[in-house]
Design a protein around this motif. Structure first.
Motif, PDB file in Angstrom:
ATOM      1  N   PRO A 183      -6.064   6.369  -6.304  1.00 45.94           N
ATOM      2  CA  PRO A 183      -7.386   6.982  -6.502  1.00 45.94           C
ATOM      3  C   PRO A 183      -7.887   6.900  -7.939  1.00 45.94           C
ATOM      4  O   PRO A 183      -9.085   6.728  -8.172  1.00 45.94           O
ATOM      5  CB  PRO A 183      -7.170   8.438  -6.071  1.00 45.94           C
ATOM      6  N   ASP A 184      -6.973   7.008  -8.926  1.00 44.80           N
ATOM      7  CA  ASP A 184      -7.416   6.986 -10.318  1.00 44.80           C
ATOM      8  C   ASP A 184      -7.711   5.575 -10.824  1.00 44.80           C
ATOM      9  O   ASP A 184      -8.065   5.389 -11.997  1.00 44.80           O
ATOM     10  CB  ASP A 184      -6.397   7.673 -11.232  1.00 44.80           C
ATOM     11  N   ALA A 188       0.829  -1.214   0.000  1.00 43.87           N
ATOM     12  CA  ALA A 188       0.000   0.000   0.000  1.00 43.87           C
ATOM     13  C   ALA A 188       0.860   1.259   0.000  1.00 43.87           C
ATOM     14  O   ALA A 188       1.987   1.265   0.509  1.00 43.87           O
ATOM     15  CB  ALA A 188      -0.932  -0.002   1.205  1.00 43.87           C
ATOM     16  N   ARG A 189       0.304   2.341  -0.576  1.00 38.94           N
ATOM     17  CA  ARG A 189       1.015   3.615  -0.671  1.00 38.94           C
ATOM     18  C   ARG A 189       0.150   4.735  -0.109  1.00 38.94           C
ATOM     19  O   ARG A 189      -1.086   4.645  -0.131  1.00 38.94           O
ATOM     20  CB  ARG A 189       1.354   3.917  -2.136  1.00 38.94           C
ATOM     21  N   PRO A 190       0.784   5.795   0.384  1.00 40.19           N
ATOM     22  CA  PRO A 190      -0.011   6.928   0.885  1.00 40.19           C
ATOM     23  C   PRO A 190      -0.947   7.462  -0.198  1.00 40.19           C
ATOM     24  O   PRO A 190      -0.558   7.591  -1.361  1.00 40.19           O
ATOM     25  CB  PRO A 190       1.059   7.964   1.255  1.00 40.19           C
ATOM     26  N   GLY A 191      -2.176   7.731   0.176  1.00 40.61           N
ATOM     27  CA  GLY A 191      -3.165   8.223  -0.772  1.00 40.61           C
ATOM     28  C   GLY A 191      -4.028   7.139  -1.370  1.00 40.61           C
ATOM     29  O   GLY A 191      -5.054   7.436  -2.001  1.00 40.61           O
ATOM     30  N   ASP A 192      -3.642   5.881  -1.212  1.00 47.22           N
ATOM     31  CA  ASP A 192      -4.442   4.778  -1.741  1.00 47.22           C
ATOM     32  C   ASP A 192      -5.832   4.771  -1.124  1.00 47.22           C
ATOM     33  O   ASP A 192      -6.009   5.076   0.063  1.00 47.22           O
ATOM     34  CB  ASP A 192      -3.784   3.430  -1.441  1.00 47.22           C
ATOM     35  N   LYS A 193      -6.810   4.385  -1.924  1.00 42.04           N
ATOM     36  CA  LYS A 193      -8.160   4.154  -1.434  1.00 42.04           C
ATOM     37  C   LYS A 193      -8.312   2.680  -1.079  1.00 42.04           C
ATOM     38  O   LYS A 193      -7.711   1.806  -1.698  1.00 42.04           O
ATOM     39  CB  LYS A 193      -9.191   4.540  -2.487  1.00 42.04           C
ATOM     40  N   LEU A 194      -9.130   2.414  -0.072  1.00 45.23           N
ATOM     41  CA  LEU A 194      -9.400   1.052   0.377  1.00 45.23           C
ATOM     42  C   LEU A 194     -10.775   0.621  -0.113  1.00 45.23           C
ATOM     43  O   LEU A 194     -11.762   1.334   0.087  1.00 45.23           O
ATOM     44  CB  LEU A 194      -9.346   0.971   1.907  1.00 45.23           C
TER      45      LEU A 194
END
Length: 355
Positions: free
Chosen positions: A321-322, A175-181
């Motif tokens: 997010p995209d 996982a990376r910062p900014g990822d949506k779950l």
């Protein structure tokens, strides 16, 4: 010894023969860590072993050439339902899920069977195995062998073997910062199973539970091909909080859950409010609650659902997010109508926040 039966002469209910059911049988996370730490044995770790035990991932992965790696996993448990065919289906779906959770394609399975042969009718045992075979057929794989023992409690599951392209391998630690779950299935299987033991499920409730637990996590194969999918796991016995915490620990980041966005089985909150909560839920919280921050608005009932042990639960995805639209589309293509964005990954010390 004669076969045991209820007072009406019928065979005993499967759930009466076990002290736990489904993934609620799992050893508590904290206890498991202590057991593994106490073993003190340094295992062989060849460079081809792409995934081992280091991040509590869903399956082992061993590379055999540039484009192929073996995915190997096993899962088995005691009955979560009384219908033998459904028990077999649920157990098999749950076991194969770990292959999908690594982005792999199942190849074949081996059956793991432990049955009280002097207690259960042989026809009942046969129906359990038939249920498992039906799921493997749906997944397009054979049951190529296995092992059986005479056991005090009924146990069924599979060893599942699959293949994955190492370039598309999805771990729980990327996982990376900014990822949506994104969560693929609704929560509540544990409270439904507790209500079932007390004979409180109506036929519609039971159908919803079986539909969720026998739906193969096939979107994992599509998600593996998306570069924007950074981490993937499935939610099982440690509950949503426990498996999300594994993503957070493995990635060295913090996860935030939005309670209002988490999908639930239709009567999950009602059953939990009535006290149909498994012992595994409390053991889960005792194991990892210190690493979870709950907002003041998150009550005991919410906590019980977040730690509720899921049997054959949904995929949990961390993605850019995209990529959210593509991920949700992959779920919808496979009939997962409850898939939803439930939170995000942020910088910060490893842990989970719920608000």
């Amino acid at each position: 010894m004669t076969q045991a039966s209820n007072t009406n002469g019928a065979p005993p209910r499967l759930t009466q023969l076990s002290h736990g059911g489904g993934c609620g049988c799992k050893i508590a996370p904290a206890v498991l860590r202590q057991i593994l730490a106490a073993s003190g044995v340094a295992g062989i770790v060849p460079p081809q072993l792409l995934v081992g035990t280091e991040t509590s991932d869903d399956a082992a992965v061993y590379q055999i050439n540039e484009t192929q790696a073996i995915v190997a996993t096993t899962d088995f448990f005691m009955p979560i339902v009384d219908d033998p065919y459904d028990f077999g289906r649920i157990a098999a779906t749950n076991a194969i899920s770990d292959v999908y959770a690594m982005g792999g394609t199942p190849l074949f399975a081996l059956a793991l069977v432990g049955m009280p042969v002097n207690v259960l009718p042989l026809e009942t045992i046969g129906r359990i195995l038939a249920g498992g075979e039906s799921v493997c057929k749906a997944a397009g794989i054979p049951i190529a062998g296995g092992h059986t023992i005479d056991s005090v409690e009924p146990i069924y599951g599979l060893v599942a073997i699959g293949l994955v392209d190492p370039r598309h391998l999805k771990r729980n630690s990327g996982a990376r910062p900014g990822d949506k779950l994104i969560l693929g299935k609704p929560l509540g299987v544990g409270v439904y199973s507790a209500a079932l033991k007390k004979e409180q499920l109506h036929s519609g409730d039971y159908a919803a539970m079986v539909d969720a637990t026998t739906r193969l996590n096939t979107p994992g194969q599509l998600l593996a091909c998306l570069d924007g999918v950074h981490a993937l796991t499935d939610v099982t016995g440690f509950g949503l909080l426990g498996h999300l915490l594994e993503i957070a620990r493995g990635s060295g980041l913090r996860a935030r859950l939005n309670l209002a966005d988490i999908p639930l089985l239709p009567r999950a909150r009602e059953f939990a409010a009535a006290g149909y909560i498994t012992g595994a839920s409390g053991r889960n919280w005792a194991s990892y609650g210190a690493e979870v921050s709950l907002a003041a608005s998150v009550g005991d009932l919410d906590r019980a659902l977040l730690t509720d042990p899921q049997t054959s639960g949904g995929l949990l995805v961390a993605c850019a997010p995209d990529t959210v639209t593509e991920v949700l589309s992959a779920f919808l293509q496979h009939g997962f109508n409850h898939a939803a964005v439930v939170g995000e990954i942020v910088d910060g010390p490893a842990g989970v926040e719920v608000g």
